[in-house]
Design a protein around this motif. Structure first.
Motif, short mmCIF file in Angstrom:
data_model
loop_
_atom_site.label_atom_id
_atom_site.label_comp_id
_atom_site.label_asym_id
_atom_site.label_seq_id
_atom_site.Cartn_x
_atom_site.Cartn_y
_atom_site.Cartn_z
N ASN A 230 35.22 34.52 50.42
CA ASN A 230 36.23 33.60 49.86
C ASN A 230 37.64 33.88 50.36
OD1 ASN A 230 33.93 33.24 47.94
ND2 ASN A 230 35.40 31.87 46.97
N GLN A 231 37.96 35.17 50.43
CA GLN A 231 39.33 35.53 50.82
C GLN A 231 39.70 35.10 52.23
OE1 GLN A 231 38.68 39.43 48.92
NE2 GLN A 231 40.89 39.65 49.06
N MET B 295 44.86 34.46 36.99
CA MET B 295 44.22 33.17 37.23
C MET B 295 44.53 32.21 36.08
SD MET B 295 42.71 33.43 40.18
CE MET B 295 41.52 32.11 40.36
N VAL C 240 39.02 29.72 46.23
CA VAL C 240 38.92 30.36 44.92
C VAL C 240 37.47 30.25 44.41
CG1 VAL C 240 41.34 29.94 44.32
CG2 VAL C 240 39.60 28.24 43.69
#
Ligand code: CO
Length: 205
Positions: free
Chosen positions: A50-51, A18, A56
């Motif tokens: 989230n995925q 990240m 993010v």
């Protein structure tokens, strides 16, 4: 066994990735969050909020429980909704059910699972409310899938009747409540087309 070393290693790799993509990412997130969405979904490990929508950290406020239920007396869920609406001022609340939900199946089959039966009672209330429609479906598989949808739809109604959402609407704050369903077999989301964004739309239902 005690330290779950692999998870810490995964975490370091993820944090490094990240930071490589965006050196300011964690510094920015640590000072504020301003998500536009509140996600209320099932605790199922196969539906990572989230995925599945490609967001993010920082972009979605999340509350999950078994079978994505919004209960009027559940202080945990209500607190998440209140914080998301009043403080974070999210624009959208998404109740996302999913097909093949184990909680929904247990409610449908009246399985004996202990304490959780009390929680799933809420789903059985949904089943009772729509018994005629469910009984008309020829297989248990179809009944299961339909109850997954009906349960998510019912939670949209429950959400739109909370004091938090009603108060937001009455003071002119724009917040829309949506009902979605996620399909584990292909990873795709479907809109159940039950969006409500005002008191008037709730009354029409
Ligand atoms: Co589930």
């Amino acid at each position: 066994m005690r330290s779950l070393q692999q998870l810490f290693e995964n975490n370091r790799t993820w944090a490094a990735d990240m930071t490589r993509q965006d050196p300011e990412f964690f510094r920015r997130l640590s000072t504020q969050q301003s998500p536009h969405y509140l996600w209320i979904g099932c605790s199922d490990s196969r539906v990572p909020a989230n995925q599945v929508v490609g967001l993010v950290p920082g972009e979605m406020f999340v509350h999950r429980n078994v079978a994505n239920v919004v209960v009027h007396t559940d202080l945990n869920c209500l607190s998440a909704i209140q914080f998301a609406v009043d403080v974070l001022r999210v624009d959208h609340i998404i109740v996302c059910g999913h097909y093949s939900c184990g909680g929904i199946l247990a409610a449908l089959q009246d399985n004996k699972l202990g304490l959780i039966e009390n929680w799933l009672r809420h789903v059985q209330d949904v089943r009772a409310k729509h018994r005629a429609e469910l009984d008309a479906l020829e297989t248990e598989e179809k009944q299961h899938a339909r109850l997954c949808e009906l349960n998510a739809i019912e939670q949209v109604t429950n959400l739109s009747r909370t004091t938090v959402v009603r108060d937001a609407w009455s003071r002119g704050q724009a917040v829309a409540v949506h009902g979605w369903i996620y399909d584990l077999s292909d990873g795709l989301l479907r809109d159940l087309d039950v969006t409500v964004a005002s008191e008037l739309e709730v009354e029409r239902k």
